[in-house]
Design a protein around this motif. Structure first.
Motif, PDB file in Angstrom:
ATOM      1  N   GLY A 127       0.782  -1.231   0.000  1.00  0.00           N
ATOM      2  CA  GLY A 127       0.000   0.000   0.000  1.00  0.00           C
ATOM      3  C   GLY A 127       0.812   1.277   0.000  1.00  0.00           C
ATOM      4  N   ILE A 128       2.087   1.182  -0.312  1.00  0.00           N
ATOM      5  CA  ILE A 128       2.956   2.354  -0.342  1.00  0.00           C
ATOM      6  C   ILE A 128       3.159   2.800  -1.782  1.00  0.00           C
ATOM      7  CG2 ILE A 128       5.269   3.216   0.214  1.00  0.00           C
ATOM      8  CD1 ILE A 128       5.252   1.070   2.491  1.00  0.00           C
ATOM      9  N   SER A 129       2.893   4.051  -2.066  1.00  0.00           N
ATOM     10  CA  SER A 129       3.083   4.586  -3.414  1.00  0.00           C
ATOM     11  C   SER A 129       4.567   4.697  -3.713  1.00  0.00           C
ATOM     12  CB  SER A 129       2.432   5.965  -3.542  1.00  0.00           C
ATOM     13  OG  SER A 129       1.043   5.880  -3.311  1.00  0.00           O
ATOM     14  N   MET A 130       4.930   4.493  -4.980  1.00  0.00           N
ATOM     15  CA  MET A 130       6.331   4.559  -5.415  1.00  0.00           C
ATOM     16  C   MET A 130       6.485   5.513  -6.589  1.00  0.00           C
ATOM     17  SD  MET A 130       8.485   2.520  -3.744  1.00  0.00           S
ATOM     18  CE  MET A 130       9.858   2.389  -4.871  1.00  0.00           C
ATOM     19  N   VAL A 131       7.574   6.265  -6.538  1.00  0.00           N
ATOM     20  CA  VAL A 131       8.005   7.076  -7.675  1.00  0.00           C
ATOM     21  C   VAL A 131       9.478   6.745  -7.860  1.00  0.00           C
ATOM     22  CG1 VAL A 131       8.397   9.406  -8.557  1.00  0.00           C
ATOM     23  CG2 VAL A 131       6.373   8.922  -7.154  1.00  0.00           C
ATOM     24  N   MET A 132       9.866   6.439  -9.086  1.00  0.00           N
ATOM     25  CA  MET A 132      11.265   6.093  -9.348  1.00  0.00           C
ATOM     26  C   MET A 132      11.803   6.906 -10.513  1.00  0.00           C
ATOM     27  SD  MET A 132      11.370   1.966  -8.702  1.00  0.00           S
ATOM     28  CE  MET A 132      10.174   1.549  -9.969  1.00  0.00           C
ATOM     29  N   ASN A 133      13.107   7.179 -10.418  1.00  0.00           N
ATOM     30  CA  ASN A 133      13.833   7.868 -11.487  1.00  0.00           C
ATOM     31  C   ASN A 133      13.220   9.229 -11.815  1.00  0.00           C
ATOM     32  OD1 ASN A 133      15.943   8.058 -13.374  1.00  0.00           O
ATOM     33  ND2 ASN A 133      14.661   7.236 -15.004  1.00  0.00           N
ATOM     34  N   ARG A 134      12.847   9.970 -10.774  1.00  0.00           N
ATOM     35  CA  ARG A 134      12.274  11.312 -10.958  1.00  0.00           C
ATOM     36  C   ARG A 134      12.901  12.279  -9.967  1.00  0.00           C
ATOM     37  NH1 ARG A 134       7.523  10.950 -14.409  1.00  0.00           N
ATOM     38  NH2 ARG A 134       7.340  13.193 -14.220  1.00  0.00           N
ATOM     39  N   ALA A 135      13.170  13.474 -10.404  1.00  0.00           N
ATOM     40  CA  ALA A 135      13.702  14.520  -9.537  1.00  0.00           C
ATOM     41  C   ALA A 135      12.540  15.204  -8.821  1.00  0.00           C
ATOM     42  CB  ALA A 135      14.494  15.536 -10.350  1.00  0.00           C
ATOM     43  N   LEU A 136      12.489  15.061  -7.514  1.00  0.00           N
ATOM     44  CA  LEU A 136      11.405  15.633  -6.723  1.00  0.00           C
ATOM     45  C   LEU A 136      11.283  17.137  -6.954  1.00  0.00           C
ATOM     46  CD1 LEU A 136      10.574  14.807  -3.075  1.00  0.00           C
ATOM     47  CD2 LEU A 136      10.829  17.176  -3.780  1.00  0.00           C
ATOM     48  N   VAL A 137      12.392  17.828  -6.963  1.00  0.00           N
ATOM     49  CA  VAL A 137      12.356  19.282  -7.120  1.00  0.00           C
ATOM     50  C   VAL A 137      11.742  19.682  -8.463  1.00  0.00           C
ATOM     51  CG1 VAL A 137      14.689  19.593  -8.068  1.00  0.00           C
ATOM     52  CG2 VAL A 137      13.682  21.389  -6.661  1.00  0.00           C
ATOM     53  N   SER A 138      11.916  18.882  -9.483  1.00  0.00           N
ATOM     54  CA  SER A 138      11.337  19.182 -10.795  1.00  0.00           C
ATOM     55  C   SER A 138       9.826  19.022 -10.811  1.00  0.00           C
ATOM     56  CB  SER A 138      11.935  18.276 -11.870  1.00  0.00           C
ATOM     57  OG  SER A 138      13.312  18.523 -11.987  1.00  0.00           O
ATOM     58  N   GLU A 139       9.310  18.209  -9.910  1.00  0.00           N
ATOM     59  CA  GLU A 139       7.869  17.961  -9.859  1.00  0.00           C
ATOM     60  C   GLU A 139       7.145  18.866  -8.870  1.00  0.00           C
ATOM     61  OE1 GLU A 139       6.860  16.178 -12.215  1.00  0.00           O
ATOM     62  OE2 GLU A 139       8.719  15.141 -12.712  1.00  0.00           O
ATOM     63  N   TYR A 140       7.879  19.585  -8.048  1.00  0.00           N
ATOM     64  CA  TYR A 140       7.249  20.416  -7.027  1.00  0.00           C
ATOM     65  C   TYR A 140       6.274  21.454  -7.598  1.00  0.00           C
ATOM     66  CZ  TYR A 140       6.209  22.922  -2.852  1.00  0.00           C
ATOM     67  OH  TYR A 140       5.509  23.500  -1.835  1.00  0.00           O
ATOM     68  N   PRO A 141       6.495  22.015  -8.786  1.00  0.00           N
ATOM     69  CA  PRO A 141       5.508  22.968  -9.319  1.00  0.00           C
ATOM     70  C   PRO A 141       4.086  22.407  -9.367  1.00  0.00           C
ATOM     71  CG  PRO A 141       7.515  23.120 -10.580  1.00  0.00           C
ATOM     72  CD  PRO A 141       7.677  21.933  -9.645  1.00  0.00           C
ATOM     73  N   LEU A 142       3.936  21.084  -9.384  1.00  0.00           N
ATOM     74  CA  LEU A 142       2.602  20.481  -9.369  1.00  0.00           C
ATOM     75  C   LEU A 142       1.860  20.834  -8.082  1.00  0.00           C
ATOM     76  CD1 LEU A 142       3.542  16.944 -10.746  1.00  0.00           C
ATOM     77  CD2 LEU A 142       2.383  18.790 -11.994  1.00  0.00           C
ATOM     78  N   VAL A 143       2.580  20.946  -6.984  1.00  0.00           N
ATOM     79  CA  VAL A 143       1.966  21.329  -5.709  1.00  0.00           C
ATOM     80  C   VAL A 143       1.486  22.774  -5.801  1.00  0.00           C
ATOM     81  CG1 VAL A 143       2.368  21.675  -3.240  1.00  0.00           C
ATOM     82  CG2 VAL A 143       3.351  19.691  -4.394  1.00  0.00           C
ATOM     83  N   TYR A 144       2.318  23.647  -6.342  1.00  0.00           N
ATOM     84  CA  TYR A 144       1.927  25.045  -6.514  1.00  0.00           C
ATOM     85  C   TYR A 144       0.662  25.140  -7.368  1.00  0.00           C
ATOM     86  CZ  TYR A 144       1.973  29.975  -7.579  1.00  0.00           C
ATOM     87  OH  TYR A 144       1.605  31.292  -7.711  1.00  0.00           O
ATOM     88  N   GLU A 145       0.636  24.396  -8.467  1.00  0.00           N
ATOM     89  CA  GLU A 145      -0.523  24.423  -9.357  1.00  0.00           C
ATOM     90  C   GLU A 145      -1.778  23.955  -8.634  1.00  0.00           C
ATOM     91  OE1 GLU A 145       0.592  22.167 -12.820  1.00  0.00           O
ATOM     92  OE2 GLU A 145       2.211  23.551 -13.290  1.00  0.00           O
ATOM     93  N   ARG A 146      -1.629  22.949  -7.762  1.00  0.00           N
ATOM     94  CA  ARG A 146      -2.782  22.452  -7.010  1.00  0.00           C
ATOM     95  C   ARG A 146      -3.272  23.506  -6.015  1.00  0.00           C
ATOM     96  NH1 ARG A 146      -3.141  16.593  -4.721  1.00  0.00           N
ATOM     97  NH2 ARG A 146      -3.562  16.341  -6.914  1.00  0.00           N
ATOM     98  N   LEU A 147      -2.346  24.207  -5.376  1.00  0.00           N
ATOM     99  CA  LEU A 147      -2.716  25.199  -4.382  1.00  0.00           C
ATOM    100  C   LEU A 147      -3.190  26.515  -4.993  1.00  0.00           C
ATOM    101  CD1 LEU A 147       0.193  24.643  -1.833  1.00  0.00           C
ATOM    102  CD2 LEU A 147      -2.174  23.798  -1.690  1.00  0.00           C
TER     103      LEU A 147
END
Length: 154
Positions: free
Chosen positions: A124-144
């Motif tokens: 039940g644990i979500s996985m993300v592999m081979n991705r730069a977290l900092v590059s995906e952070y704008p998704l949080v901004y877009e959600r907020l």
């Protein structure tokens, strides 16, 4: 799950719901990605728990360094991995032994082990592999901030 691509909503859910982040492989060397990603996360309001047995008891960016995930005294929502791929299966085992368990494991660029991911996902644990977290952070901004999308691609 197919780990070749991720839906933006999947990545945003992980980053928006996590508040406590364990950074496995954290380094006191400010030239290392794990160091500046820890600083980025702190700057965005996350509570960061650096994990590195070689630096147990020291501090990185003012945060106490733990020798293992089991030593962290608070619930962890996200485990951010900066270790070699061959270490991921052991890290997943450490995560599965935690109580409560983190919601997700995020593996930085170059880190991918599909068998380890399957084991985590079966628990039940979500996985993300081979991705730069900092590059995906704008998704949080877009959600907020709906309606202010900056054209971030999937």
């Amino acid at each position: 799950m197919n780990h070749d691509t991720y839906l933006n909503s999947y990545l945003a859910d992980i980053l928006a719901t996590a508040k406590n982040v364990a950074v496995v492989g954290a380094s006191p060397d400010d030239k290392r990605p794990s160091h500046w990603i820890s600083g980025f996360l702190l700057g965005k309001g996350y509570h960061v728990f650096p994990v590195n047995p070689l630096h147990r008891g020291e501090t990185i960016l003012g945060q106490q360094v733990y020798g293992s995930l089991a030593e962290i005294p608070e619930p962890v929502h996200l485990v951010d991995v900066f270790r070699r791929t061959e270490c991921l299966a052991g890290i997943v085992d450490e995560v599965l032994a935690m109580s409560p368990r983190p919601l997700a494991i995020w593996c930085q660029l170059g880190i991918r082990d599909d068998a380890a991911a399957e084991k985590a996902e079966e628990a039940g644990i979500s996985m993300v592999m081979n991705r730069a977290l900092v590059s995906e952070y704008p998704l949080v901004y877009e959600r907020l901030h709906p309606g202010s999308a900056q054209g971030h691609a999937a």
